[in-house]
Design a protein around this motif. Structure first.
Motif, PDB file in Angstrom:
ATOM      1  N   ALA A   1       0.835  -1.205   0.000  1.00  9.46           N
ATOM      2  CA  ALA A   1       0.000   0.000   0.000  1.00  9.46           C
ATOM      3  C   ALA A   1       0.864   1.247   0.000  1.00  9.46           C
ATOM      4  O   ALA A   1       0.660   2.155  -0.811  1.00  9.46           O
ATOM      5  CB  ALA A   1      -0.933   0.018   1.204  1.00  9.46           C
ATOM      6  N   SER A   2       1.852   1.300   0.871  1.00 12.30           N
ATOM      7  CA  SER A   2       2.655   2.512   0.986  1.00 12.30           C
ATOM      8  C   SER A   2       3.497   2.751  -0.255  1.00 12.30           C
ATOM      9  O   SER A   2       3.775   3.893  -0.606  1.00 12.30           O
ATOM     10  CB  SER A   2       3.545   2.453   2.228  1.00 12.30           C
ATOM     11  OG  SER A   2       4.488   1.415   2.114  1.00 12.30           O
ATOM     12  N   GLY A   3       3.862   1.687  -0.952  1.00 11.45           N
ATOM     13  CA  GLY A   3       4.659   1.844  -2.169  1.00 11.45           C
ATOM     14  C   GLY A   3       3.872   2.339  -3.360  1.00 11.45           C
ATOM     15  O   GLY A   3       4.449   2.765  -4.357  1.00 11.45           O
ATOM     16  N   ASN A   4       2.547   2.317  -3.260  1.00 12.76           N
ATOM     17  CA  ASN A   4       1.699   2.713  -4.393  1.00 12.76           C
ATOM     18  C   ASN A   4       0.877   3.961  -4.140  1.00 12.76           C
ATOM     19  O   ASN A   4      -0.062   4.246  -4.869  1.00 12.76           O
ATOM     20  CB  ASN A   4       0.744   1.556  -4.750  1.00 12.76           C
ATOM     21  CG  ASN A   4       1.492   0.378  -5.320  1.00 12.76           C
ATOM     22  OD1 ASN A   4       2.290   0.534  -6.231  1.00 12.76           O
ATOM     23  ND2 ASN A   4       1.257  -0.792  -4.770  1.00 12.76           N
ATOM     24  N   LEU A   5       1.235   4.719  -3.124  1.00 11.83           N
ATOM     25  CA  LEU A   5       0.461   5.910  -2.799  1.00 11.83           C
ATOM     26  C   LEU A   5       0.909   7.120  -3.599  1.00 11.83           C
ATOM     27  O   LEU A   5       2.105   7.323  -3.814  1.00 11.83           O
ATOM     28  CB  LEU A   5       0.599   6.234  -1.309  1.00 11.83           C
ATOM     29  CG  LEU A   5       0.050   5.213  -0.333  1.00 11.83           C
ATOM     30  CD1 LEU A   5       0.439   5.588   1.089  1.00 11.83           C
ATOM     31  CD2 LEU A   5      -1.446   5.106  -0.455  1.00 11.83           C
ATOM     32  N   THR A   6      -0.058   7.916  -4.015  1.00 16.84           N
ATOM     33  CA  THR A   6       0.275   9.221  -4.576  1.00 16.84           C
ATOM     34  C   THR A   6       0.632  10.128  -3.404  1.00 16.84           C
ATOM     35  O   THR A   6       0.434   9.769  -2.239  1.00 16.84           O
ATOM     36  CB  THR A   6      -0.924   9.824  -5.331  1.00 16.84           C
ATOM     37  OG1 THR A   6      -1.974  10.060  -4.383  1.00 16.84           O
ATOM     38  CG2 THR A   6      -1.411   8.907  -6.435  1.00 16.84           C
ATOM     39  N   VAL A   7       1.126  11.324  -3.673  1.00 16.24           N
ATOM     40  CA  VAL A   7       1.482  12.252  -2.599  1.00 16.24           C
ATOM     41  C   VAL A   7       0.244  12.552  -1.744  1.00 16.24           C
ATOM     42  O   VAL A   7       0.296  12.511  -0.518  1.00 16.24           O
ATOM     43  CB  VAL A   7       2.084  13.553  -3.171  1.00 16.24           C
ATOM     44  CG1 VAL A   7       2.249  14.600  -2.083  1.00 16.24           C
ATOM     45  CG2 VAL A   7       3.410  13.259  -3.848  1.00 16.24           C
ATOM     46  N   LYS A   8      -0.882  12.818  -2.390  1.00 13.42           N
ATOM     47  CA  LYS A   8      -2.115  13.130  -1.657  1.00 13.42           C
ATOM     48  C   LYS A   8      -2.536  11.935  -0.790  1.00 13.42           C
ATOM     49  O   LYS A   8      -2.852  12.090   0.382  1.00 13.42           O
ATOM     50  CB  LYS A   8      -3.229  13.489  -2.631  1.00 13.42           C
ATOM     51  CG  LYS A   8      -4.533  13.834  -1.952  1.00 13.42           C
ATOM     52  CD  LYS A   8      -5.602  14.184  -2.975  1.00 13.42           C
ATOM     53  CE  LYS A   8      -6.930  14.444  -2.287  1.00 13.42           C
ATOM     54  NZ  LYS A   8      -8.006  14.684  -3.224  1.00 13.42           N
ATOM     55  N   GLU A   9      -2.541  10.735  -1.374  1.00 14.28           N
ATOM     56  CA  GLU A   9      -2.915   9.542  -0.615  1.00 14.28           C
ATOM     57  C   GLU A   9      -1.911   9.278   0.495  1.00 14.28           C
ATOM     58  O   GLU A   9      -2.271   8.847   1.581  1.00 14.28           O
ATOM     59  CB  GLU A   9      -2.989   8.319  -1.530  1.00 14.28           C
ATOM     60  CG  GLU A   9      -4.135   8.340  -2.496  1.00 14.28           C
ATOM     61  CD  GLU A   9      -4.013   7.220  -3.525  1.00 14.28           C
ATOM     62  OE1 GLU A   9      -5.066   6.748  -3.965  1.00 14.28           O
ATOM     63  OE2 GLU A   9      -2.890   6.826  -3.880  1.00 14.28           O
ATOM     64  N   GLY A  10      -0.637   9.537   0.219  1.00 10.08           N
ATOM     65  CA  GLY A  10       0.406   9.324   1.216  1.00 10.08           C
ATOM     66  C   GLY A  10       0.185  10.175   2.443  1.00 10.08           C
ATOM     67  O   GLY A  10       0.323   9.714   3.575  1.00 10.08           O
ATOM     68  N   LYS A  11      -0.188  11.428   2.221  1.00 15.41           N
ATOM     69  CA  LYS A  11      -0.484  12.316   3.347  1.00 15.41           C
ATOM     70  C   LYS A  11      -1.671  11.777   4.133  1.00 15.41           C
ATOM     71  O   LYS A  11      -1.671  11.775   5.355  1.00 15.41           O
ATOM     72  CB  LYS A  11      -0.767  13.727   2.850  1.00 15.41           C
ATOM     73  CG  LYS A  11       0.465  14.445   2.347  1.00 15.41           C
ATOM     74  CD  LYS A  11       0.125  15.824   1.829  1.00 15.41           C
ATOM     75  CE  LYS A  11       1.365  16.495   1.267  1.00 15.41           C
ATOM     76  NZ  LYS A  11       1.040  17.792   0.660  1.00 15.41           N
ATOM     77  N   HIS A  12      -2.687  11.306   3.418  1.00 15.41           N
ATOM     78  CA  HIS A  12      -3.870  10.751   4.066  1.00 15.41           C
ATOM     79  C   HIS A  12      -3.484   9.515   4.879  1.00 15.41           C
ATOM     80  O   HIS A  12      -3.919   9.347   6.016  1.00 15.41           O
ATOM     81  CB  HIS A  12      -4.912  10.397   3.002  1.00 15.41           C
ATOM     82  CG  HIS A  12      -6.169   9.804   3.542  1.00 15.41           C
ATOM     83  ND1 HIS A  12      -7.099  10.546   4.225  1.00 15.41           N
ATOM     84  CD2 HIS A  12      -6.650   8.540   3.508  1.00 15.41           C
ATOM     85  CE1 HIS A  12      -8.096   9.764   4.579  1.00 15.41           C
ATOM     86  NE2 HIS A  12      -7.852   8.537   4.161  1.00 15.41           N
ATOM     87  N   PHE A  13      -2.668   8.663   4.305  1.00 19.58           N
ATOM     88  CA  PHE A  13      -2.205   7.437   4.962  1.00 19.58           C
ATOM     89  C   PHE A  13      -1.453   7.781   6.240  1.00 19.58           C
ATOM     90  O   PHE A  13      -1.683   7.178   7.288  1.00 19.58           O
ATOM     91  CB  PHE A  13      -1.311   6.670   3.990  1.00 19.58           C
ATOM     92  CG  PHE A  13      -0.844   5.328   4.486  1.00 19.58           C
ATOM     93  CD1 PHE A  13      -1.647   4.213   4.358  1.00 19.58           C
ATOM     94  CD2 PHE A  13       0.405   5.177   5.054  1.00 19.58           C
ATOM     95  CE1 PHE A  13      -1.218   2.971   4.791  1.00 19.58           C
ATOM     96  CE2 PHE A  13       0.846   3.948   5.490  1.00 19.58           C
ATOM     97  CZ  PHE A  13       0.033   2.842   5.359  1.00 19.58           C
ATOM     98  N   ILE A  14      -0.566   8.754   6.172  1.00 20.31           N
ATOM     99  CA  ILE A  14       0.228   9.162   7.337  1.00 20.31           C
ATOM    100  C   ILE A  14      -0.674   9.735   8.422  1.00 20.31           C
ATOM    101  O   ILE A  14      -0.533   9.410   9.597  1.00 20.31           O
ATOM    102  CB  ILE A  14       1.322  10.168   6.929  1.00 20.31           C
ATOM    103  CG1 ILE A  14       2.384   9.453   6.085  1.00 20.31           C
ATOM    104  CG2 ILE A  14       1.954  10.829   8.154  1.00 20.31           C
ATOM    105  CD1 ILE A  14       3.335  10.373   5.368  1.00 20.31           C
ATOM    106  N   ILE A  15      -1.628  10.574   8.032  1.00 21.96           N
ATOM    107  CA  ILE A  15      -2.554  11.144   9.012  1.00 21.96           C
ATOM    108  C   ILE A  15      -3.349  10.036   9.694  1.00 21.96           C
ATOM    109  O   ILE A  15      -3.499  10.027  10.911  1.00 21.96           O
ATOM    110  CB  ILE A  15      -3.491  12.173   8.343  1.00 21.96           C
ATOM    111  CG1 ILE A  15      -2.686  13.419   7.951  1.00 21.96           C
ATOM    112  CG2 ILE A  15      -4.659  12.545   9.247  1.00 21.96           C
ATOM    113  CD1 ILE A  15      -3.414  14.359   7.025  1.00 21.96           C
ATOM    114  N   LYS A  16      -3.834   9.081   8.905  1.00 23.95           N
ATOM    115  CA  LYS A  16      -4.576   7.954   9.483  1.00 23.95           C
ATOM    116  C   LYS A  16      -3.680   7.176  10.450  1.00 23.95           C
ATOM    117  O   LYS A  16      -4.120   6.788  11.524  1.00 23.95           O
ATOM    118  CB  LYS A  16      -5.082   7.006   8.385  1.00 23.95           C
ATOM    119  CG  LYS A  16      -6.211   7.557   7.584  1.00 23.95           C
ATOM    120  CD  LYS A  16      -7.491   7.412   8.350  1.00 23.95           C
ATOM    121  CE  LYS A  16      -8.659   7.683   7.440  1.00 23.95           C
ATOM    122  NZ  LYS A  16      -9.924   7.546   8.129  1.00 23.95           N
TER     123      LYS A  16
END
Length: 105
Positions: A70-85
């Protein structure tokens, strides 16, 4: 048009997985998410949710692989969302100091 129909179908499968997860049917949820990750391994949401279902089934090593995917396929926007979660929800630590979020996307 074909791609949008396929995308919609994959989103529906993820929703089925989320429904199963919410009923604590983690095996069923994992099966649904795997249908998506098999067809589109780059789908970060399906990989992340698969990790959650696997973790709930005490398959920690497999969960870590799904989170890594999952983390290897995140866009910058999704990555920020993932980190916040990840920061906002419970985490577990594995021996290699990987933090695993336990909240559904």
């Amino acid at each position: 048009l074909g791609q949008s129909i396929e995308h919609f179908a994959l989103e529906e499968i993820i929703k089925k997985g989320n429904e199963a997860y919410s009923k604590n049917e983690f095996d069923k949820a994992a099966t649904e998410y795997q249908k998506v990750t098999t067809k589109t391994p780059e789908n970060a949401t399906a990989q992340y949710n698969l990790g959650n279902a696997l973790y709930k089934n005490k398959k920690t090593d497999e969960a870590i692989n799904a989170y890594d995917n999952a983390s290897g396929n995140l866009t910058v926007k999704e990555g920020k969302h993932f980190i916040i979660k990840a920061l906002c929800c419970r985490t577990i630590k594995k021996s290699r100091n990987v933090l695993l979020p336990i909240k559904m996307l």
